[in-house]
Design a protein around this motif. Sequence first.
Motif, PDB file in Angstrom:
ATOM      1  N   ASP A  39       0.825  -1.216   0.000  1.00 29.72           N
ATOM      2  CA  ASP A  39       0.000   0.000   0.000  1.00 29.72           C
ATOM      3  C   ASP A  39       0.857   1.264   0.000  1.00 29.72           C
ATOM      4  OD1 ASP A  39      -2.457   1.318  -0.146  1.00 29.72           O
ATOM      5  OD2 ASP A  39      -2.595   1.530   2.038  1.00 29.72           O
ATOM      6  N   TRP A  40       1.920   1.236  -0.778  1.00 30.03           N
ATOM      7  CA  TRP A  40       2.819   2.379  -0.867  1.00 30.03           C
ATOM      8  C   TRP A  40       2.452   3.320  -2.011  1.00 30.03           C
ATOM      9  CZ3 TRP A  40       8.213  -0.398  -0.346  1.00 30.03           C
ATOM     10  CH2 TRP A  40       8.373  -0.839   0.968  1.00 30.03           C
ATOM     11  N   GLY A  41       1.475   2.951  -2.816  1.00 31.55           N
ATOM     12  CA  GLY A  41       1.102   3.776  -3.964  1.00 31.55           C
ATOM     13  C   GLY A  41       0.763   5.199  -3.590  1.00 31.55           C
ATOM     14  N   GLN A  42       0.174   5.364  -2.425  1.00 27.25           N
ATOM     15  CA  GLN A  42      -0.210   6.701  -1.970  1.00 27.25           C
ATOM     16  C   GLN A  42       1.004   7.612  -1.788  1.00 27.25           C
ATOM     17  OE1 GLN A  42      -1.779   6.491   2.107  1.00 27.25           O
ATOM     18  NE2 GLN A  42      -0.764   4.488   2.305  1.00 27.25           N
ATOM     19  N   TYR A  43       2.174   7.015  -1.578  1.00 30.85           N
ATOM     20  CA  TYR A  43       3.395   7.793  -1.377  1.00 30.85           C
ATOM     21  C   TYR A  43       4.199   7.966  -2.662  1.00 30.85           C
ATOM     22  CZ  TYR A  43       2.211   6.320   3.333  1.00 30.85           C
ATOM     23  OH  TYR A  43       1.546   6.058   4.492  1.00 30.85           O
ATOM     24  N   HIS A  44       3.842   7.215  -3.679  1.00 26.51           N
ATOM     25  CA  HIS A  44       4.629   7.224  -4.912  1.00 26.51           C
ATOM     26  C   HIS A  44       4.130   8.276  -5.895  1.00 26.51           C
ATOM     27  CE1 HIS A  44       6.687   3.074  -4.389  1.00 26.51           C
ATOM     28  NE2 HIS A  44       6.860   3.873  -3.353  1.00 26.51           N
ATOM     29  N   THR A  45       4.152   9.507  -5.439  1.00 29.09           N
ATOM     30  CA  THR A  45       3.820  10.646  -6.288  1.00 29.09           C
ATOM     31  C   THR A  45       5.081  11.026  -7.060  1.00 29.09           C
ATOM     32  OG1 THR A  45       4.453  12.277  -4.636  1.00 29.09           O
ATOM     33  CG2 THR A  45       2.166  11.476  -4.569  1.00 29.09           C
ATOM     34  N   PRO A  46       4.945  11.728  -8.172  1.00 30.12           N
ATOM     35  CA  PRO A  46       6.141  12.160  -8.902  1.00 30.12           C
ATOM     36  C   PRO A  46       7.122  12.936  -8.015  1.00 30.12           C
ATOM     37  CG  PRO A  46       4.229  12.458 -10.279  1.00 30.12           C
ATOM     38  CD  PRO A  46       3.720  12.072  -8.912  1.00 30.12           C
ATOM     39  N   LYS A  47       6.619  13.835  -7.190  1.00 28.47           N
ATOM     40  CA  LYS A  47       7.487  14.624  -6.306  1.00 28.47           C
ATOM     41  C   LYS A  47       8.237  13.728  -5.333  1.00 28.47           C
ATOM     42  CE  LYS A  47       6.302  16.662  -2.354  1.00 28.47           C
ATOM     43  NZ  LYS A  47       7.295  16.068  -1.492  1.00 28.47           N
ATOM     44  N   ASN A  48       7.547  12.820  -4.693  1.00 27.60           N
ATOM     45  CA  ASN A  48       8.192  11.943  -3.715  1.00 27.60           C
ATOM     46  C   ASN A  48       9.196  11.003  -4.371  1.00 27.60           C
ATOM     47  OD1 ASN A  48       6.705  13.105  -1.688  1.00 27.60           O
ATOM     48  ND2 ASN A  48       5.318  11.381  -1.413  1.00 27.60           N
ATOM     49  N   LEU A  49       8.856  10.487  -5.536  1.00 25.16           N
ATOM     50  CA  LEU A  49       9.784   9.587  -6.228  1.00 25.16           C
ATOM     51  C   LEU A  49      11.017  10.345  -6.717  1.00 25.16           C
ATOM     52  CD1 LEU A  49       7.203   7.373  -8.104  1.00 25.16           C
ATOM     53  CD2 LEU A  49       8.708   6.644  -6.233  1.00 25.16           C
ATOM     54  N   ALA A  50      10.831  11.570  -7.191  1.00 30.01           N
ATOM     55  CA  ALA A  50      11.984  12.379  -7.610  1.00 30.01           C
ATOM     56  C   ALA A  50      12.884  12.673  -6.408  1.00 30.01           C
ATOM     57  CB  ALA A  50      11.519  13.676  -8.273  1.00 30.01           C
ATOM     58  N   ALA A  51      12.288  12.960  -5.269  1.00 34.26           N
ATOM     59  CA  ALA A  51      13.076  13.219  -4.060  1.00 34.26           C
ATOM     60  C   ALA A  51      13.827  11.962  -3.633  1.00 34.26           C
ATOM     61  CB  ALA A  51      12.171  13.716  -2.935  1.00 34.26           C
ATOM     62  N   ALA A  52      13.152  10.828  -3.649  1.00 32.53           N
ATOM     63  CA  ALA A  52      13.792   9.568  -3.269  1.00 32.53           C
ATOM     64  C   ALA A  52      14.930   9.225  -4.229  1.00 32.53           C
ATOM     65  CB  ALA A  52      12.759   8.442  -3.241  1.00 32.53           C
ATOM     66  N   LEU A  53      14.726   9.492  -5.503  1.00 31.42           N
ATOM     67  CA  LEU A  53      15.768   9.258  -6.507  1.00 31.42           C
ATOM     68  C   LEU A  53      16.989  10.124  -6.201  1.00 31.42           C
ATOM     69  CD1 LEU A  53      16.766   8.099  -9.208  1.00 31.42           C
ATOM     70  CD2 LEU A  53      15.401   9.855 -10.347  1.00 31.42           C
ATOM     71  N   SER A  54      16.773  11.363  -5.850  1.00 28.53           N
ATOM     72  CA  SER A  54      17.867  12.266  -5.512  1.00 28.53           C
ATOM     73  C   SER A  54      18.627  11.775  -4.277  1.00 28.53           C
ATOM     74  CB  SER A  54      17.316  13.671  -5.263  1.00 28.53           C
ATOM     75  OG  SER A  54      18.333  14.531  -4.840  1.00 28.53           O
ATOM     76  N   VAL A  55      17.908  11.329  -3.280  1.00 29.69           N
ATOM     77  CA  VAL A  55      18.534  10.823  -2.060  1.00 29.69           C
ATOM     78  C   VAL A  55      19.389   9.599  -2.376  1.00 29.69           C
ATOM     79  CG1 VAL A  55      18.064   9.712   0.164  1.00 29.69           C
ATOM     80  CG2 VAL A  55      16.801  11.768  -0.497  1.00 29.69           C
ATOM     81  N   GLU A  56      18.851   8.685  -3.161  1.00 26.23           N
ATOM     82  CA  GLU A  56      19.601   7.468  -3.485  1.00 26.23           C
ATOM     83  C   GLU A  56      20.829   7.786  -4.343  1.00 26.23           C
ATOM     84  OE1 GLU A  56      19.219   4.773  -1.939  1.00 26.23           O
ATOM     85  OE2 GLU A  56      17.265   5.144  -1.057  1.00 26.23           O
ATOM     86  N   ALA A  57      20.703   8.728  -5.263  1.00 25.28           N
ATOM     87  CA  ALA A  57      21.861   9.142  -6.061  1.00 25.28           C
ATOM     88  C   ALA A  57      22.932   9.759  -5.159  1.00 25.28           C
ATOM     89  CB  ALA A  57      21.441  10.115  -7.156  1.00 25.28           C
ATOM     90  N   SER A  58      22.500  10.495  -4.151  1.00 22.96           N
ATOM     91  CA  SER A  58      23.446  11.079  -3.193  1.00 22.96           C
ATOM     92  C   SER A  58      24.130   9.995  -2.376  1.00 22.96           C
ATOM     93  CB  SER A  58      22.731  12.056  -2.268  1.00 22.96           C
ATOM     94  OG  SER A  58      22.267  13.164  -3.003  1.00 22.96           O
ATOM     95  N   GLU A  59      23.413   8.936  -2.047  1.00 16.46           N
ATOM     96  CA  GLU A  59      24.017   7.827  -1.312  1.00 16.46           C
ATOM     97  C   GLU A  59      25.057   7.115  -2.177  1.00 16.46           C
ATOM     98  OE1 GLU A  59      20.878   5.409   0.342  1.00 16.46           O
ATOM     99  OE2 GLU A  59      20.237   7.025   1.677  1.00 16.46           O
ATOM    100  N   LEU A  60      24.815   7.037  -3.472  1.00 10.65           N
ATOM    101  CA  LEU A  60      25.809   6.478  -4.389  1.00 10.65           C
ATOM    102  C   LEU A  60      27.040   7.385  -4.423  1.00 10.65           C
ATOM    103  CD1 LEU A  60      26.667   4.394  -6.541  1.00 10.65           C
ATOM    104  CD2 LEU A  60      25.398   5.776  -8.211  1.00 10.65           C
ATOM    105  N   LEU A  61      26.823   8.669  -4.529  1.00 12.08           N
ATOM    106  CA  LEU A  61      27.917   9.632  -4.538  1.00 12.08           C
ATOM    107  C   LEU A  61      28.741   9.567  -3.259  1.00 12.08           C
ATOM    108  CD1 LEU A  61      29.450  12.047  -5.721  1.00 12.08           C
ATOM    109  CD2 LEU A  61      27.641  13.521  -4.787  1.00 12.08           C
ATOM    110  N   GLU A  62      28.079   9.343  -2.137  1.00  6.76           N
ATOM    111  CA  GLU A  62      28.762   9.308  -0.848  1.00  6.76           C
ATOM    112  C   GLU A  62      29.865   8.244  -0.822  1.00  6.76           C
ATOM    113  OE1 GLU A  62      27.431   9.395   3.802  1.00  6.76           O
ATOM    114  OE2 GLU A  62      26.307   8.095   2.446  1.00  6.76           O
ATOM    115  N   ILE A  63      29.664   7.146  -1.510  1.00  6.66           N
ATOM    116  CA  ILE A  63      30.664   6.078  -1.564  1.00  6.66           C
ATOM    117  C   ILE A  63      31.971   6.596  -2.163  1.00  6.66           C
ATOM    118  CG2 ILE A  63      31.222   3.831  -2.599  1.00  6.66           C
ATOM    119  CD1 ILE A  63      28.122   3.297  -2.549  1.00  6.66           C
ATOM    120  N   PHE A  64      31.869   7.494  -3.113  1.00  6.27           N
ATOM    121  CA  PHE A  64      33.030   7.994  -3.852  1.00  6.27           C
ATOM    122  C   PHE A  64      33.551   9.335  -3.351  1.00  6.27           C
ATOM    123  CE2 PHE A  64      30.707   5.147  -6.588  1.00  6.27           C
ATOM    124  CZ  PHE A  64      31.710   4.390  -7.173  1.00  6.27           C
ATOM    125  N   GLN A  65      32.852   9.936  -2.401  1.00  4.27           N
ATOM    126  CA  GLN A  65      33.076  11.331  -2.022  1.00  4.27           C
ATOM    127  C   GLN A  65      34.536  11.695  -1.788  1.00  4.27           C
ATOM    128  OE1 GLN A  65      30.738  12.533   1.344  1.00  4.27           O
ATOM    129  NE2 GLN A  65      31.214  14.683   1.044  1.00  4.27           N
TER     130      GLN A  65
END
Length: 103
Positions: free
Chosen positions: A16-42
Amino acid sequence: MRGLQRRLAEFAAARDWGQYHTPKNLAAALSVEASELLEIFQWLTPEQSAGVMADPESAHRVEDEVADVLSYLLQFCEVLGVDPLAAVAAKIERNETRFPPAP
C-alpha cells in the motif's frame, strides 16, 4: 525494463505504498539514493574510485545504491508514463546534433 517496472509496482501495491509514490516523492527519493551512491566515492581519489569494485564490500554498496537509483527512476517513469528507453534514445539523438564529433 517493463518487467522490472511491473515487479516494482506490484511490490509497492502489496505494501500500500502507492499513496506515497507521487512524482514529487519519487523524484526526491531518486535524488537521495543518487546522493548515497555519490557518498561512496566522495573522498576517493580518481584512482581509488576506478578500483572501487575490486573490494567486495564497496562493490556490494555500489550495487545496492545503483539498484535503488534505478528502482526509483523506473517507478518515477511508470507513474508519469515515461518510456525510459525511448527517452534515452531521443536524448542521444539531440546530443549527437548539439555535440558533433571532434575533428
